[in-house]
Design a protein around this motif. Sequence first.
Motif, PDB file in Angstrom:
ATOM      1  N   GLY A   1      20.453  10.689  -2.954  1.00 25.61           N
ATOM      2  CA  GLY A   1      20.902  10.194  -1.653  1.00 25.61           C
ATOM      3  C   GLY A   1      22.285  10.718  -1.321  1.00 25.61           C
ATOM      4  O   GLY A   1      22.861  11.535  -2.050  1.00 25.61           O
ATOM      5  N   ALA A   2      22.817  10.218  -0.212  1.00 23.36           N
ATOM      6  CA  ALA A   2      24.157  10.629   0.226  1.00 23.36           C
ATOM      7  C   ALA A   2      24.785   9.491   1.022  1.00 23.36           C
ATOM      8  O   ALA A   2      24.097   8.796   1.776  1.00 23.36           O
ATOM      9  CB  ALA A   2      24.085  11.897   1.067  1.00 23.36           C
TER      10      ALA A   2
ATOM     11  N   ILE B   1      20.875   9.534   9.558  1.00 16.10           N
ATOM     12  CA  ILE B   1      20.370   8.829   8.382  1.00 16.10           C
ATOM     13  C   ILE B   1      20.218   9.868   7.280  1.00 16.10           C
ATOM     14  O   ILE B   1      19.524  10.878   7.453  1.00 16.10           O
ATOM     15  CB  ILE B   1      19.018   8.148   8.672  1.00 16.10           C
ATOM     16  N   TRP B   2      20.886   9.626   6.157  1.00 14.44           N
ATOM     17  CA  TRP B   2      20.851  10.586   5.056  1.00 14.44           C
ATOM     18  C   TRP B   2      19.744  10.244   4.076  1.00 14.44           C
ATOM     19  O   TRP B   2      19.488   9.069   3.782  1.00 14.44           O
ATOM     20  CB  TRP B   2      22.200  10.627   4.339  1.00 14.44           C
ATOM     21  N   LEU B   3      19.101  11.292   3.582  1.00 10.52           N
ATOM     22  CA  LEU B   3      17.968  11.158   2.665  1.00 10.52           C
ATOM     23  C   LEU B   3      18.195  12.064   1.466  1.00 10.52           C
ATOM     24  O   LEU B   3      18.486  13.249   1.621  1.00 10.52           O
ATOM     25  CB  LEU B   3      16.672  11.558   3.375  1.00 10.52           C
ATOM     26  N   GLY B   4      18.037  11.518   0.269  1.00  7.77           N
ATOM     27  CA  GLY B   4      18.072  12.331  -0.935  1.00  7.77           C
ATOM     28  C   GLY B   4      16.673  12.776  -1.314  1.00  7.77           C
ATOM     29  O   GLY B   4      15.710  12.012  -1.173  1.00  7.77           O
TER      30      GLY B   4
ATOM     31  N   ASN C   1      16.703   7.758  -1.691  1.00  8.47           N
ATOM     32  CA  ASN C   1      17.507   6.814  -0.908  1.00  8.47           C
ATOM     33  C   ASN C   1      17.668   7.234   0.545  1.00  8.47           C
ATOM     34  O   ASN C   1      17.778   8.421   0.862  1.00  8.47           O
ATOM     35  CB  ASN C   1      18.909   6.680  -1.521  1.00  8.47           C
ATOM     36  N   LEU C   2      17.725   6.238   1.408  1.00  5.89           N
ATOM     37  CA  LEU C   2      18.068   6.405   2.817  1.00  5.89           C
ATOM     38  C   LEU C   2      19.350   5.623   3.081  1.00  5.89           C
ATOM     39  O   LEU C   2      19.455   4.454   2.687  1.00  5.89           O
ATOM     40  CB  LEU C   2      16.948   5.875   3.724  1.00  5.89           C
ATOM     41  N   THR C   3      20.316   6.251   3.750  1.00  6.65           N
ATOM     42  CA  THR C   3      21.569   5.569   4.067  1.00  6.65           C
ATOM     43  C   THR C   3      22.004   5.914   5.479  1.00  6.65           C
ATOM     44  O   THR C   3      21.791   7.041   5.951  1.00  6.65           O
ATOM     45  CB  THR C   3      22.701   5.972   3.092  1.00  6.65           C
ATOM     46  N   ARG C   4      22.631   4.961   6.148  1.00  4.34           N
ATOM     47  CA  ARG C   4      23.177   5.196   7.483  1.00  4.34           C
ATOM     48  C   ARG C   4      24.452   6.027   7.390  1.00  4.34           C
ATOM     49  O   ARG C   4      25.344   5.736   6.595  1.00  4.34           O
ATOM     50  CB  ARG C   4      23.507   3.861   8.151  1.00  4.34           C
ATOM     51  N   GLY C   5      24.536   7.072   8.232  1.00  4.46           N
ATOM     52  CA  GLY C   5      25.728   7.891   8.290  1.00  4.46           C
ATOM     53  C   GLY C   5      26.413   7.764   9.633  1.00  4.46           C
ATOM     54  O   GLY C   5      26.273   6.747  10.324  1.00  4.46           O
ATOM     55  N   LEU C   6      27.150   8.782  10.011  1.00  4.79           N
ATOM     56  CA  LEU C   6      27.871   8.791  11.281  1.00  4.79           C
ATOM     57  C   LEU C   6      26.997   9.347  12.397  1.00  4.79           C
ATOM     58  O   LEU C   6      26.050  10.100  12.147  1.00  4.79           O
ATOM     59  CB  LEU C   6      29.141   9.634  11.154  1.00  4.79           C
ATOM     60  N   HIS C   7      27.321   8.964  13.637  1.00  6.43           N
ATOM     61  CA  HIS C   7      26.690   9.524  14.834  1.00  6.43           C
ATOM     62  C   HIS C   7      25.160   9.393  14.808  1.00  6.43           C
ATOM     63  O   HIS C   7      24.445  10.289  15.268  1.00  6.43           O
ATOM     64  CB  HIS C   7      27.085  10.995  15.008  1.00  6.43           C
TER      65      HIS C   7
ATOM     66  N   GLY D   1       0.801  -1.214   0.000  1.00  9.81           N
ATOM     67  CA  GLY D   1       0.000   0.000   0.000  1.00  9.81           C
ATOM     68  C   GLY D   1       0.833   1.263   0.000  1.00  9.81           C
ATOM     69  O   GLY D   1       0.393   2.311   0.494  1.00  9.81           O
ATOM     70  N   LEU D   2       2.042   1.209  -0.582  1.00  8.21           N
ATOM     71  CA  LEU D   2       2.942   2.347  -0.634  1.00  8.21           C
ATOM     72  C   LEU D   2       3.014   2.908  -2.056  1.00  8.21           C
ATOM     73  O   LEU D   2       3.046   2.150  -3.026  1.00  8.21           O
ATOM     74  CB  LEU D   2       4.345   1.934  -0.191  1.00  8.21           C
ATOM     75  N   SER D   3       3.055   4.231  -2.171  1.00 11.48           N
ATOM     76  CA  SER D   3       3.191   4.890  -3.461  1.00 11.48           C
ATOM     77  C   SER D   3       4.667   5.126  -3.752  1.00 11.48           C
ATOM     78  O   SER D   3       5.275   6.045  -3.219  1.00 11.48           O
ATOM     79  CB  SER D   3       2.432   6.227  -3.450  1.00 11.48           C
ATOM     80  N   LEU D   4       5.227   4.279  -4.572  1.00 12.04           N
ATOM     81  CA  LEU D   4       6.648   4.300  -4.939  1.00 12.04           C
ATOM     82  C   LEU D   4       7.558   4.277  -3.708  1.00 12.04           C
ATOM     83  O   LEU D   4       8.302   5.222  -3.456  1.00 12.04           O
ATOM     84  CB  LEU D   4       6.980   5.509  -5.817  1.00 12.04           C
ATOM     85  N   PRO D   5       7.535   3.190  -2.926  1.00  8.42           N
ATOM     86  CA  PRO D   5       8.524   3.067  -1.852  1.00  8.42           C
ATOM     87  C   PRO D   5       9.923   3.044  -2.437  1.00  8.42           C
ATOM     88  O   PRO D   5      10.154   2.431  -3.471  1.00  8.42           O
ATOM     89  CB  PRO D   5       8.172   1.733  -1.183  1.00  8.42           C
ATOM     90  N   ASN D   6      10.846   3.715  -1.751  1.00  8.50           N
ATOM     91  CA  ASN D   6      12.157   3.923  -2.346  1.00  8.50           C
ATOM     92  C   ASN D   6      13.252   3.500  -1.375  1.00  8.50           C
ATOM     93  O   ASN D   6      13.588   2.329  -1.282  1.00  8.50           O
ATOM     94  CB  ASN D   6      12.285   5.391  -2.771  1.00  8.50           C
ATOM     95  N   GLY D   7      13.830   4.434  -0.622  1.00 11.83           N
ATOM     96  CA  GLY D   7      14.918   4.084   0.277  1.00 11.83           C
ATOM     97  C   GLY D   7      14.473   3.251   1.458  1.00 11.83           C
ATOM     98  O   GLY D   7      13.323   3.322   1.904  1.00 11.83           O
ATOM     99  N   VAL D   8      15.418   2.445   1.997  1.00 10.57           N
ATOM    100  CA  VAL D   8      15.123   1.629   3.175  1.00 10.57           C
ATOM    101  C   VAL D   8      16.398   1.468   4.004  1.00 10.57           C
ATOM    102  O   VAL D   8      17.473   1.211   3.456  1.00 10.57           O
ATOM    103  CB  VAL D   8      14.540   0.251   2.776  1.00 10.57           C
TER     104      VAL D   8
END
Length: 373
Positions: free
Chosen positions: A341-342, A275-278, A266-272, A208-215
């Motif tokens: 993303g980043a 969570i980075w999001l584009g 995109n979602l990515t794990r960063g430092l400290h 039921g998601l509209s274009l799920p992207n980052g995880v």
Amino acid sequence: MKKVFSTPMVLVLALAAYLAFWPVPIQPVSWQAPTSNSVIGAYAENSTLANIENIDLKGGVGPESVTLASDGKLYLGVVGGNILRIARHGGAPEVFVNTGGRPLGLATDAQGNLIVADAFRGLLSVAGNGEQTVLLRAASDTQISFPNSVTVATNGRIYITDSSTRFPAARWASTSEAAMLEVFEQSASGRVVEYDPQTKHVRIIAHGLSLPNGVVLSADERRLLVSESGRYRIWEIAISADRLDLSKPSESARVVLDNLPAYPDNLTRGLHGRIWLGLAGQRNVLDQLADRPFLRKVILRIPRFMWSMPKPFGHVLALTEDGTVVADLQDPSGQSPTTTGATETAEHLYIHNVDGNRLGWLPRERVEAGLKR
């Protein structure tokens, strides 16, 4: 006998009939788009992302996702199927492998294999010697249709966003076309899928998601954060959920960040704990047409060169697991490729993009300047 219709009138009637009745692939659904805050308030315009450094990809286009692997090198997939490999501190890119599809999301497992969400081929595992194994084949109604992003838990289980079951990217031979159709239709056919490499079992966590992207996984690996591009928000979903319908309220899922100023990618794990999001592309006229399905069909009948497109706007955010925005980096100049993303390392922040021929990066001091105090 007098002519009943003049030539101009016939042309006008033909054009009207075309715009009203020509077949299009979508069956649009009405929905209520939140009123956009654009880039004001929490997203007040800045230029922290402008004039960044770049690595020439030597003909590669569209590093949509970038991951830092256990060998200390950056891996990124580009149009045409190549996965490029770049030394962490720079240098010329080299081709690691070609998947024969369109590699999007990338992650690594405990064995050092590269796990690839290839929108055309499916979920792949690529060993260090380049040997490829198809874990899930794309375009299967029962397994995966449009794999987009991927993350791997410490127990080896793999979590994938399946961006559209209505519009598989392989069928349309284009990730952007399939994504656009999913967003135009708003039937919310996307889902989040778990794959267990040990048992080969596939489980649908939520749909039921509209274009799920980052995880990405939460720190305790009990929840997933998922970006829903088509509705400008970030979800937190319990991994224990099973076939959860996100159109209905549930204690197993909640929105942690809503009404974003652009399409979250995109979602990515960063430092400290960051969570980075584009944010890939600004919101547009589709907001005004959210409750007008017929007009969305009309727009699809208009030649693409006549569409009014927002100017490019580079934008990445960092947030905490509870949805608090802790960094906001922007490039309003119109020169930035579409930021998807980043990826953060101790030295640099690498900026993903879906349509550029370079990989942008920021030095640590500029990243720190963009953090909210």
